[in-house]
Design an enzyme around this catalytic site. Structure first.
Site, PDB file in Angstrom:
ATOM      1  N   GLU A   7       1.156  -1.580   0.210  1.00 48.90           N
ATOM      2  CA  GLU A   7      -0.280   0.131   0.002  1.00 48.90           C
ATOM      3  C   GLU A   7       0.795   1.644   0.022  1.00 48.90           C
ATOM      4  OE1 GLU A   7      -1.153   2.448   3.328  1.00 48.90           O
ATOM      5  OE2 GLU A   7      -1.013   0.519   4.640  1.00 48.90           O
ATOM      6  N   LYS A  45      -3.462  -1.176  14.130  1.00 48.89           N
ATOM      7  CA  LYS A  45      -3.075   0.130  14.057  1.00 48.89           C
ATOM      8  C   LYS A  45      -2.933  -0.260  15.700  1.00 48.89           C
ATOM      9  CE  LYS A  45      -5.822   2.638  12.393  1.00 48.89           C
ATOM     10  NZ  LYS A  45      -6.548   3.760  11.300  1.00 48.89           N
TER      11      LYS A  45
HETATM   12  N1  PSU Z   1      -1.097   1.306  10.152  1.00 47.99           N
HETATM   13  C1  PSU Z   1      -0.437   2.246  10.532  1.00 47.99           C
HETATM   14  N2  PSU Z   1       0.120   3.031   9.977  1.00 47.99           N
HETATM   15  C2  PSU Z   1      -1.193   3.685   9.156  1.00 47.99           C
HETATM   16  C3  PSU Z   1      -1.674   2.765   8.231  1.00 47.99           C
HETATM   17  C4  PSU Z   1      -2.445   2.225   9.542  1.00 47.99           C
HETATM   18  O1  PSU Z   1       0.610   1.708  11.905  1.00 47.99           O
HETATM   19  O2  PSU Z   1      -0.831   4.504   7.904  1.00 47.99           O
HETATM   20  C5  PSU Z   1      -2.746   2.807   7.477  1.00 47.99           C
HETATM   21  C6  PSU Z   1      -3.135   2.394   6.132  1.00 47.99           C
HETATM   22  O3  PSU Z   1      -3.409   2.336   5.123  1.00 47.99           O
HETATM   23  C7  PSU Z   1      -4.544   1.926   6.577  1.00 47.99           C
HETATM   24  C8  PSU Z   1      -4.964   3.359   7.199  1.00 47.99           C
HETATM   25  O4  PSU Z   1      -5.483   1.339   5.716  1.00 47.99           O
HETATM   26  O5  PSU Z   1      -4.117   4.155   8.706  1.00 47.99           O
HETATM   27  C9  PSU Z   1      -6.437   3.440   7.818  1.00 47.99           C
HETATM   28  O6  PSU Z   1      -6.913   4.589   8.067  1.00 47.99           O
HETATM   29  P1  PSU Z   1      -8.136   5.319   8.819  1.00 47.99           P
HETATM   30  O7  PSU Z   1      -8.755   4.456  10.397  1.00 47.99           O
HETATM   31  O8  PSU Z   1      -8.764   6.058   8.187  1.00 47.99           O
HETATM   32  O9  PSU Z   1      -8.967   3.763   7.482  1.00 47.99           O
END
Ligand code: PSU
Ligand code: MN
Length: 305
Positions: free
Chosen positions: A26, A159
């Site tokens: 990604e 995360k």
């Molecule tokens: N986890 C991390 N760093 C990131 C992300 C996740 O440690 O940059 C990114 C990934 O691309 C994940 C996104 O899909 O954050 C999820 O964001 P949201 O919670 O806004 O959906």
């Protein structure tokens, strides 16, 4: 035939045509998850890990009105320096149509994998149910995509800033199996353990590949989360981590950070509060995930489909 809104690099097209192993990567972590200059360098390092383990990397992003599957280093630089927006499922089509750049979250990358015929994808941590989601309704579209597209996502859990217990519950509700690699516990990104269970533990890549293949062949239709804990020596000390996280979450609430801004804000705050240690851990787990994803893709290709 896939629509010409999707553009493959020659390497990726050749690998897919020859049924050789491919690993998707990604780009939101490149543009929003890491300090600006580090992003592109890390993206290339992850590609090298994939190549070293015998698979072809396909780094994914939106540029010039096309979905690019296999970005060149040049294109990665453009993505990182030209105000790319973080793309999930809801803002994806409008961004493609605008001709402006976009980086793909797990949700968007899983979607592109499914369209492109890529079975394995490596990331850091998936999104999930945010703390306080009962009030804010903030649940990542990563869960929606995992519920909808049959792709194996190799990650170090979700995360760290999330409500992990609710995230694990949601995965079960959505029918997304969580396979622990060398662990009985759902990993907590910077830490190996969360106290939450996985559905099944695997200690060999071959067995893991068989389980992933079975999931696809049965036609369950959902994705698979392959949970690969960070190496012990790269974990953050639990106390430091918990203190920094509590502070970062409080700061986000005080500043009223919302929606797509939440994750980048918390990651940047954690970096400051741990004096960079969170970024070092992040890089280590990303490399480990890229390697395991490549090994999984190689094993899947050997077993055939
Ligand atoms: N986890 C991390 N760093 C990131 C992300 C996740 O440690 O940059 C990114 C990934 O691309 C994940 C996104 O899909 O954050 C999820 O964001 P949201 O919670 O806004 O959906
Ligand atoms: Mn969100």
């Amino acid at each position: 035939m896939i629509h010409d809104l999707f553009v493959f690099s020659n390497f990726v097209r050749a690998a897919l045509a020859g049924q050789r192993p491919v690993v998707a990567l990604e780009t939101t972590l490149v543009t929003h998850g890491l300090p600006p200059l580090q992003g592109v360098e890390v993206a290339s390092q992850l590609e090298s890990e994939v190549v070293a383990a015998g698979a072809t990397p396909a780094t994914i992003g939106v540029l010039d009105g096309k979905v690019r599957i296999g970005l060149t280093l040049d294109e990665l630089h453009r993505l990182a320096s030209s105000g790319a927006v973080k793309l999930n499922l809801s803002n994806f089509a409008a961004r493609v149509e605008s001709g402006k750049p976009g980086s793909t979250t797990v949700a968007a990358t899983v979607f592109v994998c499914a369209r492109a015929g890529i079975e394995v994808f490596a990331t850091g941590g998936i999104g999930g149910v945010h703390r306080g989601a009962a009030e804010s309704g903030d649940v990542s579209a990563d869960l929606t995509a995992l519920a909808r597209y049959p792709v194996a996502v190799v990650c170090a859990g979700a995360k760290a800033v999330l409500d992990l217990a609710r995230t694990v519950e949601s995965l079960e509700t959505l029918g997304v199996p969580v396979y622990g690699f060398g662990t009985d516990e759902f990993p907590a990104f910077y830490l190996r353990e969360s106290g939450l269970p996985v559905d099944q533990r695997f200690d060999s890549v071959e067995r893991l590949a068989h389980a992933v293949r079975s999931h696809f062949l049965l036609g369950l239709g959902t994705g698979v989360v392959v949970a690969n804990p960070i190496a012990r020596e790269h974990e953050l000390p639990r106390k430091d981590y918990e203190r920094a996280l509590a502070r970062a979450v409080a700061d986000a609430a005080e500043k009223k950070v919302r929606g797509r801004e939440v994750t980048p804000f918390l990651l940047e705050r954690l970096r400051e509060l741990t004096a960079g240690a969170s970024v070092a851990s992040n890089l280590a787990l990303l490399r480990g995930n890229a390697r395991l994803a490549a090994e999984l893709a190689v094993a899947l290709a050997k077993q055939g489909g």
